[in-house]
Design an enzyme around this catalytic site. Structure first.
Site, mmCIF file in Angstrom:
data_model
loop_
_atom_site.group_PDB
_atom_site.id
_atom_site.type_symbol
_atom_site.label_atom_id
_atom_site.label_comp_id
_atom_site.label_asym_id
_atom_site.label_seq_id
_atom_site.Cartn_x
_atom_site.Cartn_y
_atom_site.Cartn_z
ATOM 1 N N TYR A 142 0.819 -1.208 0.000
ATOM 2 C CA TYR A 142 0.000 0.000 0.000
ATOM 3 C C TYR A 142 0.855 1.261 0.000
ATOM 4 C CZ TYR A 142 -3.849 -3.146 1.221
ATOM 5 O OH TYR A 142 -4.762 -4.168 1.221
ATOM 6 N N LYS A 192 3.843 -15.498 2.275
ATOM 7 C CA LYS A 192 3.769 -16.207 0.982
ATOM 8 C C LYS A 192 5.210 -16.532 0.595
ATOM 9 C CE LYS A 192 1.363 -17.604 -2.617
ATOM 10 N NZ LYS A 192 0.493 -18.801 -2.531
ATOM 11 N N ASP A 224 -2.619 -18.350 1.552
ATOM 12 C CA ASP A 224 -3.756 -19.045 0.928
ATOM 13 C C ASP A 224 -4.240 -20.190 1.818
ATOM 14 O OD1 ASP A 224 -1.199 -19.883 0.345
ATOM 15 O OD2 ASP A 224 -1.669 -20.720 -1.610
ATOM 16 N N ASP A 248 -5.097 -7.205 5.751
ATOM 17 C CA ASP A 248 -6.318 -6.501 5.357
ATOM 18 C C ASP A 248 -7.402 -7.522 4.995
ATOM 19 O OD1 ASP A 248 -8.055 -4.541 4.584
ATOM 20 O OD2 ASP A 248 -6.880 -3.808 2.900
ATOM 21 N N ASP A 252 -10.732 -9.224 7.653
ATOM 22 C CA ASP A 252 -12.150 -9.176 7.268
ATOM 23 C C ASP A 252 -12.756 -10.575 7.274
ATOM 24 O OD1 ASP A 252 -12.217 -6.474 7.064
ATOM 25 O OD2 ASP A 252 -13.022 -6.424 5.030
#
Ligand code: NAD
Length: 361
Positions: A142, A192, A224, A248, A252
């Site tokens: 970001y 990852k 994942d 992020d 959620d």
């Protein structure tokens, strides 16, 4: 009498409606425990764009820096949604995170017994959920440079950059170990590492830090696989620590496990001594804004996190959390949780019931 100074940034939509209920509950905390809370309020997000042309003014940031903590509602809404606009409400959040040096977002996700049947998953999968997700906030894709768009050969191109320094990784991972130490002692670091160099570095640094925490069990998961396991056996997790974008998305996902957006608080913290910011995980809910029916629990529970992390008032935080649980468990429910056919309670009525419960002891 202890005195605390709080910045109040309601923002837009239901942010404005729910923050007043947090203030009401804090007044009850003050009355019961002999504390006083003094508020400095300012506009942020769309409201600030309308009034000042920017989502966050420098003087607002300065005001926040002079407080003990910041309570933040939510920002955004259809009025300011033009994707081509250069001034956008969410710049307030990013500006506050950067400006206050808030590098860690903390989201506790705990299944409350009265919500067990309102999640999309089976009762036996969700009833023991009790985890904390730590997301790195100021680094990663970001913020990395270059970040730009260009045209070449009649094609649109764009690039974003995922970058981390050792210091950025170390401070959030240490917070993960410290948090796990005070809980069940299991830290899941998510990356990852099979693809990304930043993740391989993250994993290496995390392994090095682990030797300082022999009492904590460290496990690594690929993002994942972690997304899958959060659905398959969410009760396994104790503390999850991860970088900005993975966090992020996973926060959620984790929040949906516990029933409703309206229930979940968050804290954003910086280095020791910096000003923490506390906000519900939900947004401005334009579909229900102005109707007085928003669930105030996430905002009130965010104020409880403020009591715990910034003001060091653990007993007071626990009283607020217990009051929310008891009021809701007694069947006083807002529209997002009330069963079809039953009469839901409005934002203010719920705030009053929770404040009364806090005051009564
Ligand atoms: P949202 O969280 O605002 O709403 C999603 C759904 O959950 C809606 O149906 C809403 O009615 C419901 N909901 C959310 N909070 C609730 C509450 N307290 N009580 C009852 N129901 C609740 O997410 P969205 O619709 O994706 O976004 C709406 C606006 O909010 C957008 O402009 C978005 O950019 C902004 N937003 C801001 C923040 C923030 O300020 N931190 C976070 C997320 C979204």
């Amino acid at each position: 009498m202890a005195h605390y100074r709080i910045a109040l940034l309601p923002g837009d939509g239901i942010g404005v409606e729910v923050i007043g209920e947090a203030v009401r509950v804090l007044a009850a905390v003050g009355g019961r425990f002999d504390h006083s809370f003094e508020y400095s309020e300012d506009l942020v997000g769309g409201a600030s764009i309308d009034a000042h042309g920017v989502a966050l003014r420098e003087e607002t940031l300065e005001m926040c820096r002079a407080q003990d903590a910041v309570l933040f509602g939510a920002v955004g809404g259809p009025k300011w949604d033009d994707p081509a606009a250069t001034v956008r409400p969410e710049q307030a959040i990013l500006g506050l995170r950067k400006g206050l040096g808030l590098f860690a977002n903390i989201r506790p996700v705990k299944m409350l017994p009265f919500l067990v049947d309102s999640t999309p998953l089976k009762r036996e999968t969700v009833e023991a959920i009790d985890m904390v997700v730590l997301r790195e906030l100021t680094g990663g894709i970001y913020f990395g440079e270059p970040q730009r768009r260009w045209e070449e050969g009649g094609q649109r191109h764009a690039v974003d950059t995922l970058a981390y320094s050792e210091e950025e990784v170390e401070r959030i991972v240490r917070l993960g170990f410290e948090t796990a130490r005070g809980r069940r002692g299991l830290l899941t670091s998510v990356d990852k590492a099979n693809i990304l160099d930043t993740s391989r570095m993250w994993r290496e640094i995390t392994e090095e830090i682990a030797s300082d925490y022999p009492d904590v069990t460290l496990e690594h998961r690929l993002v994942d696989a972690c997304a899958m396991d959060l659905i398959r056996h969410p009760a396994w997790f104790d503390v999850i620590v991860t970088e900005n974008m993975f966090g992020d998305i996973l926060t959620d996902e984790a929040s949906m496990l516990a029933g409703s957006m309206g229930m979940l608080p968050s804290a954003s913290l910086g280095a020791a001594g910096s000003v923490g910011m506390y906000e519900p995980i939900h947004g401005t809910a334009p579909d229900i804004a102005g109707q007085g029916i928003a669930n105030p629990a996430a905002m009130i529970l965010s104020a409880a996190l403020m009591l715990r992390y910034s003001l060091n008032l653990e007993a007071e935080a626990a009283v607020v959390e217990a009051a929310v649980s008891e009021v809701f468990a007694a069947g006083n429910l807002p529209a997002d949780l009330a069963a079809a056919g039953s009469e839901p309670l409005g934002t203010e009525v719920l705030g009053e019931l929770i404040a009364e419960r806090v005051a009564r002891g």
